[in-house]
Design a protein around this motif. Structure first.
Motif, PDB file in Angstrom:
ATOM      1  N   VAL A 242       1.101  -1.593  -0.134  1.00  0.00           N
ATOM      2  CA  VAL A 242      -0.286  -0.064   0.558  1.00  0.00           C
ATOM      3  C   VAL A 242       1.175   1.415   0.126  1.00  0.00           C
ATOM      4  O   VAL A 242       1.979   1.243   0.848  1.00  0.00           O
ATOM      5  CB  VAL A 242      -0.634  -0.526   1.150  1.00  0.00           C
ATOM      6  N   ASP A 243       0.556   2.205  -0.971  1.00  0.00           N
ATOM      7  CA  ASP A 243       1.687   2.932  -1.315  1.00  0.00           C
ATOM      8  C   ASP A 243       2.896   3.327  -1.337  1.00  0.00           C
ATOM      9  O   ASP A 243       3.782   3.771  -1.043  1.00  0.00           O
ATOM     10  CB  ASP A 243       1.460   4.432   0.313  1.00  0.00           C
ATOM     11  N   GLY A 244       2.586   2.305  -1.686  1.00  0.00           N
ATOM     12  CA  GLY A 244       4.128   1.627  -2.232  1.00  0.00           C
ATOM     13  C   GLY A 244       6.073   1.273  -0.519  1.00  0.00           C
ATOM     14  O   GLY A 244       6.514   0.627  -0.831  1.00  0.00           O
TER      15      GLY A 244
ATOM     16  N   GLY B  57      -4.803  -0.270   6.887  1.00  0.00           N
ATOM     17  CA  GLY B  57      -3.616  -0.591   7.957  1.00  0.00           C
ATOM     18  C   GLY B  57      -3.469   1.301   7.862  1.00  0.00           C
ATOM     19  O   GLY B  57      -2.924   1.646   9.034  1.00  0.00           O
ATOM     20  N   ARG B  58      -3.874   1.795   7.321  1.00  0.00           N
ATOM     21  CA  ARG B  58      -3.545   3.843   6.473  1.00  0.00           C
ATOM     22  C   ARG B  58      -5.255   3.297   6.023  1.00  0.00           C
ATOM     23  O   ARG B  58      -4.999   3.147   4.806  1.00  0.00           O
ATOM     24  CB  ARG B  58      -2.608   3.715   5.304  1.00  0.00           C
ATOM     25  N   GLU B  59      -5.870   4.822   6.886  1.00  0.00           N
ATOM     26  CA  GLU B  59      -6.992   4.773   5.951  1.00  0.00           C
ATOM     27  C   GLU B  59      -7.012   5.537   4.592  1.00  0.00           C
ATOM     28  O   GLU B  59      -7.914   5.650   3.875  1.00  0.00           O
ATOM     29  CB  GLU B  59      -7.524   6.317   7.248  1.00  0.00           C
ATOM     30  N   ARG B  60      -5.931   6.658   4.308  1.00  0.00           N
ATOM     31  CA  ARG B  60      -6.267   7.185   3.328  1.00  0.00           C
ATOM     32  C   ARG B  60      -4.872   7.198   2.434  1.00  0.00           C
ATOM     33  O   ARG B  60      -4.037   8.010   2.317  1.00  0.00           O
ATOM     34  CB  ARG B  60      -6.331   8.720   4.022  1.00  0.00           C
ATOM     35  N   TRP B  61      -5.117   6.240   1.961  1.00  0.00           N
ATOM     36  CA  TRP B  61      -4.344   4.849   1.022  1.00  0.00           C
ATOM     37  C   TRP B  61      -4.200   5.816  -0.646  1.00  0.00           C
ATOM     38  O   TRP B  61      -5.290   5.989  -0.571  1.00  0.00           O
ATOM     39  CB  TRP B  61      -3.694   3.945   1.085  1.00  0.00           C
ATOM     40  N   GLU B  62      -3.436   5.855  -1.144  1.00  0.00           N
ATOM     41  CA  GLU B  62      -3.735   6.144  -2.521  1.00  0.00           C
ATOM     42  C   GLU B  62      -3.783   5.025  -3.287  1.00  0.00           C
ATOM     43  O   GLU B  62      -4.592   5.135  -4.548  1.00  0.00           O
ATOM     44  CB  GLU B  62      -3.145   7.591  -2.683  1.00  0.00           C
TER      45      GLU B  62
ATOM     46  N   HIS C 282      -6.138   2.399  -8.413  1.00  0.00           N
ATOM     47  CA  HIS C 282      -4.990   4.264  -7.686  1.00  0.00           C
ATOM     48  C   HIS C 282      -6.836   4.325  -7.849  1.00  0.00           C
ATOM     49  O   HIS C 282      -7.260   4.032  -7.862  1.00  0.00           O
ATOM     50  CB  HIS C 282      -4.671   4.956  -8.860  1.00  0.00           C
ATOM     51  N   ARG C 283      -6.686   4.568  -6.199  1.00  0.00           N
ATOM     52  CA  ARG C 283      -7.830   4.271  -5.304  1.00  0.00           C
ATOM     53  C   ARG C 283      -9.079   5.461  -5.822  1.00  0.00           C
ATOM     54  O   ARG C 283      -9.877   5.108  -6.062  1.00  0.00           O
ATOM     55  CB  ARG C 283      -7.659   4.844  -3.774  1.00  0.00           C
ATOM     56  N   HIS C 284      -8.455   6.796  -6.440  1.00  0.00           N
ATOM     57  CA  HIS C 284      -9.349   7.383  -7.008  1.00  0.00           C
ATOM     58  C   HIS C 284      -9.880   7.444  -8.243  1.00  0.00           C
ATOM     59  O   HIS C 284     -11.067   7.919  -8.586  1.00  0.00           O
ATOM     60  CB  HIS C 284      -8.189   8.929  -7.501  1.00  0.00           C
TER      61      HIS C 284
END
Length: 327
Positions: A23-25, A47-52, A109-111
């Motif tokens: 997640v996020d590298g 594990g990370r709420e605002r992952w990209e 990519h989440r977006h």
């Protein structure tokens, strides 16, 4: 039902495996969020709420002997990540090692995604001078679920409560006067209940007891929601039909297949599934008989939601109350 192509395709198995996810590298996704038997990845609470973005390390196996003996050239193995709800599509090329294993990675990519993405393989090659012809795909794709904390492949209809008028989901604003709507564009059908429309509706639907009148109203409202859901799911399923090159409709997968297999025997009784799909596709595209078909679709949806049974019970309750009031 598999698609039929006017050229040679791969007969052997094509398998795809997800080896690891970061997640996020940097942060590895917990092993409990990946299920190989279910072929599903749960990305919520990663594990990370605002992952990209997340990176999936992939490994694939192809029928190497069949490939070596085939008449194709310029063979390419592509990982394909899609989601119908957002029309997102990402591809990544896998490379073949000396031992015949194909490997690579692909980013989600989440977006670009909303709910559930589908990950599969497509093998393309040049045949008879034509480039980019698909010669094979995975039998069973992977699901990447952005809203699930547990990797479960098969899900039921989701029920979501939202304020259509003042809630954060702006796309619901045009339906602010509706008590509910059914959304079938994603991987899992969703019924949105409007918390700002009918006072007491949410509490009524969530209750378990109450007076006979309350039970009656709850049953009727639930049945009407169910009928709307079945109708919407059926129309989405037939709208998403793929067509073979010979013009034969292909049975969809997932919940769309389940809906069609349950409703088609009542929509077009006595017809084989293939014939029924062909009939419906002709009516939908050419227009003839389409209006008449809506009557049987309504009947099939009502049968699945048991609305006739609930209405009969409602009439009996009202009749008993009127008789007791006359005494």
């Amino acid at each position: 039902m598999k698609s039929v192509y006017p050229y040679t395709t791969l007969f052997g198995d094509i398998a795809l495996d997800v080896l690891a996810i970061t997640v996020d590298g940097t942060s590895p996704l917990p092993y409990s969020h990946v299920s190989k038997p279910e072929r599903t990845v749960a990305l919520h609470q990663s594990g990370r709420e605002r992952w990209e973005y997340c990176t999936l390390r992939l490994q694939a196996t192809l029928p190497e002997e069949e490939i070596s003996q085939g008449e194709w050239t310029d063979l390419v193995c592509l990982a394909v990540l899609t989601e119908k709800a957002t029309n997102a599509r990402t591809t990544a090329r896998l490379e073949r090692s000396i031992d015949g294993v194909w490997s690579g990675s692909i980013d989600l990519h989440r977006h670009r995604h909303l709910s559930r993405a589908v990950l599969g393989l497509t093998v393309v090659a040049s045949i008879d001078g034509v480039d980019g012809r698909a010669i094979g795909t995975t039998e069973q794709d992977w699901y990447l679920d952005l809203k699930a904390a547990v990797p479960v492949r098969q899900r039921e209809i989701e029920i979501v409560q939202a304020d259509f008028r003042a809630g954060p989901e702006e796309w619901l604003r045009p339906y602010k006067d509706s008590p509910w709507i059914v959304e079938t564009g994603g991987d899992v059908p969703t019924v949105y209940l409007n918390t700002g429309s009918v006072d007491g509706l949410i509490e009524l639907l969530g209750a378990t007891g109450g007076s006979p009148a309350e039970k009656l109203l709850r049953d009727m409202a639930s049945s009407q929601i169910a009928q709307d859901a079945w109708t919407a799911m059926f129309h989405t399923a037939i709208a998403d039909l793929d067509i073979d090159e010979d013009g034969t409709p292909v049975m969809p997968t997932g919940w769309r297949e389940a809906v069609l297999r349950m409703m088609l025997p009542d929509v077009l009784p006595g017809r084989q599934f293939t014939d029924a799909l062909h009939d419906i596709e002709e009516r939908r595209t050419k227009g003839f008989g389409w209006a008449e078909l809506q009557t049987t679709v309504q009947y099939a949806a009502g049968k699945r939601s048991q609305i006739a049974k609930k209405l009969t019970s409602a009439v009996r309750v009202v009749d008993r109350e009127e008789r007791s009031g006359d005494r």
